[in-house]
Design a protein around this motif. Sequence first.
Motif, PDB file in Angstrom:
ATOM      1  N   ALA A  26       0.646  -1.144   0.154  1.00 20.67           N
ATOM      2  CA  ALA A  26       0.122   0.064  -0.037  1.00 20.67           C
ATOM      3  C   ALA A  26       0.805   1.234  -0.063  1.00 20.67           C
ATOM      4  N   GLY A  27       2.051   1.408   0.718  1.00 19.19           N
ATOM      5  CA  GLY A  27       2.906   2.328   0.759  1.00 19.19           C
ATOM      6  C   GLY A  27       3.611   2.897  -0.403  1.00 19.19           C
ATOM      7  N   GLU A  28       3.983   1.643  -1.242  1.00 22.53           N
ATOM      8  CA  GLU A  28       4.545   1.784  -2.535  1.00 22.53           C
ATOM      9  C   GLU A  28       3.633   2.381  -3.498  1.00 22.53           C
ATOM     10  N   MET A  29       2.384   1.854  -3.258  1.00 21.79           N
ATOM     11  CA  MET A  29       1.425   2.283  -4.355  1.00 21.79           C
ATOM     12  C   MET A  29       1.125   3.780  -4.013  1.00 21.79           C
ATOM     13  N   VAL A  30       0.770   4.138  -2.751  1.00 18.01           N
ATOM     14  CA  VAL A  30       0.577   5.485  -2.706  1.00 18.01           C
ATOM     15  C   VAL A  30       1.701   6.470  -3.171  1.00 18.01           C
ATOM     16  N   LYS A  31       3.049   5.992  -2.825  1.00 17.97           N
ATOM     17  CA  LYS A  31       4.011   6.930  -3.356  1.00 17.97           C
ATOM     18  C   LYS A  31       4.310   7.117  -4.757  1.00 17.97           C
ATOM     19  N   ARG A  32       3.729   6.208  -5.587  1.00 18.07           N
ATOM     20  CA  ARG A  32       3.631   6.074  -7.049  1.00 18.07           C
ATOM     21  C   ARG A  32       2.421   6.528  -7.559  1.00 18.07           C
ATOM     22  N   ASP A  33       1.571   7.133  -6.636  1.00 23.55           N
ATOM     23  CA  ASP A  33       0.334   7.691  -7.083  1.00 23.55           C
ATOM     24  C   ASP A  33      -0.741   6.446  -7.705  1.00 23.55           C
ATOM     25  N   LEU A  34      -0.651   5.225  -7.385  1.00 20.78           N
ATOM     26  CA  LEU A  34      -1.416   4.297  -7.918  1.00 20.78           C
ATOM     27  C   LEU A  34      -2.621   3.945  -7.032  1.00 20.78           C
ATOM     28  N   GLY A  35      -3.650   4.094  -7.490  1.00 22.91           N
ATOM     29  CA  GLY A  35      -5.009   3.889  -6.640  1.00 22.91           C
ATOM     30  C   GLY A  35      -5.269   2.401  -6.524  1.00 22.91           C
ATOM     31  N   LEU A  36      -5.740   2.108  -5.381  1.00 25.53           N
ATOM     32  CA  LEU A  36      -6.053   0.539  -5.208  1.00 25.53           C
ATOM     33  C   LEU A  36      -7.422   0.074  -5.885  1.00 25.53           C
ATOM     34  N   VAL A  37      -7.551  -0.982  -6.374  1.00 25.14           N
ATOM     35  CA  VAL A  37      -9.006  -1.550  -6.625  1.00 25.14           C
ATOM     36  C   VAL A  37      -8.746  -2.576  -6.275  1.00 25.14           C
ATOM     37  N   TYR A  38      -9.720  -3.302  -5.400  1.00 26.91           N
ATOM     38  CA  TYR A  38      -9.909  -4.470  -4.694  1.00 26.91           C
ATOM     39  C   TYR A  38     -11.342  -5.116  -4.433  1.00 26.91           C
ATOM     40  N   GLY A  39     -11.274  -5.960  -3.659  1.00 23.44           N
ATOM     41  CA  GLY A  39     -12.759  -6.780  -3.409  1.00 23.44           C
ATOM     42  C   GLY A  39     -13.769  -5.753  -2.162  1.00 23.44           C
ATOM     43  N   GLY A  40     -13.182  -4.902  -1.742  1.00 25.31           N
ATOM     44  CA  GLY A  40     -14.427  -3.862  -1.236  1.00 25.31           C
ATOM     45  C   GLY A  40     -14.631  -4.176   0.341  1.00 25.31           C
ATOM     46  N   ALA A  41     -13.862  -5.053   0.739  1.00 24.95           N
ATOM     47  CA  ALA A  41     -14.050  -5.759   2.230  1.00 24.95           C
ATOM     48  C   ALA A  41     -13.096  -4.967   3.328  1.00 24.95           C
ATOM     49  N   SER A  42     -13.759  -4.942   4.492  1.00 24.39           N
ATOM     50  CA  SER A  42     -12.931  -4.208   5.693  1.00 24.39           C
ATOM     51  C   SER A  42     -12.271  -5.293   6.549  1.00 24.39           C
ATOM     52  N   VAL A  43     -12.281  -6.696   6.394  1.00 26.67           N
ATOM     53  CA  VAL A  43     -11.686  -7.591   7.152  1.00 26.67           C
ATOM     54  C   VAL A  43     -10.564  -8.107   6.256  1.00 26.67           C
ATOM     55  N   GLY A  44      -9.650  -8.780   7.125  1.00 29.55           N
ATOM     56  CA  GLY A  44      -8.629  -9.648   6.377  1.00 29.55           C
ATOM     57  C   GLY A  44      -7.450  -8.832   5.937  1.00 29.55           C
TER      58      GLY A  44
END
Length: 193
Positions: A26-44
């Motif tokens: 996550a830290g590397e993605m934010v440093k590179r201005d890459l947005g996250l797309v994922y399964g939408g859950a708040s667990v695991g």
Amino acid sequence: MRSICVYCGSSPGRRAVYAEAARALAGEMVKRDLGLVYGGASVGIMGVVADAVLDAGGRATGVIPEALRDKELAHPGLTELHVTASMHERKTQMAALADGFIAMPGGVGTLEELFEIWTWGQLGWHENPCALLNVDGYYDGLTAFLDHATGEAFLRPAHRDMLIVESDPARLLDRMADYQKPEAKTWVRKADL
């Protein structure tokens, strides 16, 4: 690349190293201005990677089927949350929103998502990189099997090479940024064996 789809478990796994790797990615993605797309859950691991992206000021887009919205506890603080009618619609929408795909440690659903998107790449339905974040050897058995399948001529070497495997999130994202889809025939003729 503008956004990366991360496939990962709705379980935290047995060891803390998985959550640590999710935060590092996550830290590397934010440093590179890459947005996250994922399964939408708040667990695991899903929840860990989304929280880490959001805590660092990044963008997190979740895509969750209506039937799993309550079971997987849809994340309430995302930049965007898309609710779909089916798993198929979920995977299609995640693929449309992303410019690359990473599988972190997870279970059968994670593997199914990875194999489907990698197959779509082999068929030429997208030209985006597919990767494994091999946290603490989690995917060593799988990569050995894929090498075996290649040696047995069930998987073409060029298609095997399409799957990027790294244990370090920064190296993984560097390789994804430099990815060039290999030129390979989709179908194997008997004469090619």
